[in-house]
Design a protein around this motif. Structure first.
Motif, short mmCIF file in Angstrom:
data_model
loop_
_atom_site.label_atom_id
_atom_site.label_comp_id
_atom_site.label_asym_id
_atom_site.label_seq_id
_atom_site.Cartn_x
_atom_site.Cartn_y
_atom_site.Cartn_z
N LYS A 1 37.14 -47.54 57.14
CA LYS A 1 35.89 -48.32 57.31
C LYS A 1 35.91 -49.53 56.91
O LYS A 1 35.20 -50.76 57.29
N ASN A 2 36.96 -49.88 55.96
CA ASN A 2 37.10 -51.19 55.19
C ASN A 2 38.11 -52.12 56.05
O ASN A 2 38.23 -53.00 55.74
N GLY A 3 38.53 -51.47 56.85
CA GLY A 3 39.35 -52.23 57.86
C GLY A 3 41.16 -52.12 57.48
O GLY A 3 41.84 -53.00 57.76
N ASN A 4 41.36 -51.28 56.72
CA ASN A 4 42.73 -51.06 56.32
C ASN A 4 43.61 -50.42 57.59
O ASN A 4 43.55 -49.40 57.74
N ASP B 1 41.27 -42.23 49.93
CA ASP B 1 40.11 -41.78 50.91
C ASP B 1 40.26 -42.62 52.14
O ASP B 1 39.96 -43.57 52.30
N ALA C 1 37.30 -43.80 54.03
CA ALA C 1 36.72 -44.98 53.79
C ALA C 1 37.61 -46.26 53.82
O ALA C 1 37.01 -47.44 54.02
N GLU C 2 38.80 -46.00 53.62
CA GLU C 2 39.94 -47.06 53.91
C GLU C 2 39.75 -47.49 55.32
O GLU C 2 39.92 -48.75 55.40
#
Length: 67
Positions: free
Chosen positions: A40-43, A34, A37-38
Motif C-alpha cells: 500500500k505504501n508503494g514498495n 507486513d 502495508a508495504e
C-alpha cells in the motif's frame, strides 16, 4: 458433456482456495514484514516478493491438483 466442465470448475475453485490459504500461511509465518502495508505504501520490492511467492504456489498447486 457437463462432467469435464464440473471438474474444471471444482479444480479451479480448489486451486484458488489453496492459493489464498498459502498466501495467508506465508503472511502468518513471515512476521518481520507486513507485506500488505508495504505494498500500500508503494514498495515495489514487497510486491515482487508476494507476486513471486504466489506464482510459485500456483505452479505447485496446478501441478498437484491437475494431475
Amino acid at each position: 458433456m457437463l462432467e469435464p466442465i464440473g471438474f474444471a470448475l471444482l479444480f479451479g475453485i480448489v486451486g484458488i482456495l489453496m492459493a489464498a490459504l498459502g498466501y495467508k500461511l506465508f503472511d502468518w509465518i513471515e512476521t518481520k514484514i507486513d507485506f500488505a502495508a508495504e505494498i500500500k505504501n508503494g514498495n515495489i520490492a514487497a510486491a515482487i516478493v508476494v507476486g513471486s511467492f504466489l506464482l510459485g504456489i500456483c505452479f505447485i498447486i496446478g501441478r498437484t491438483v491437475g494431475s
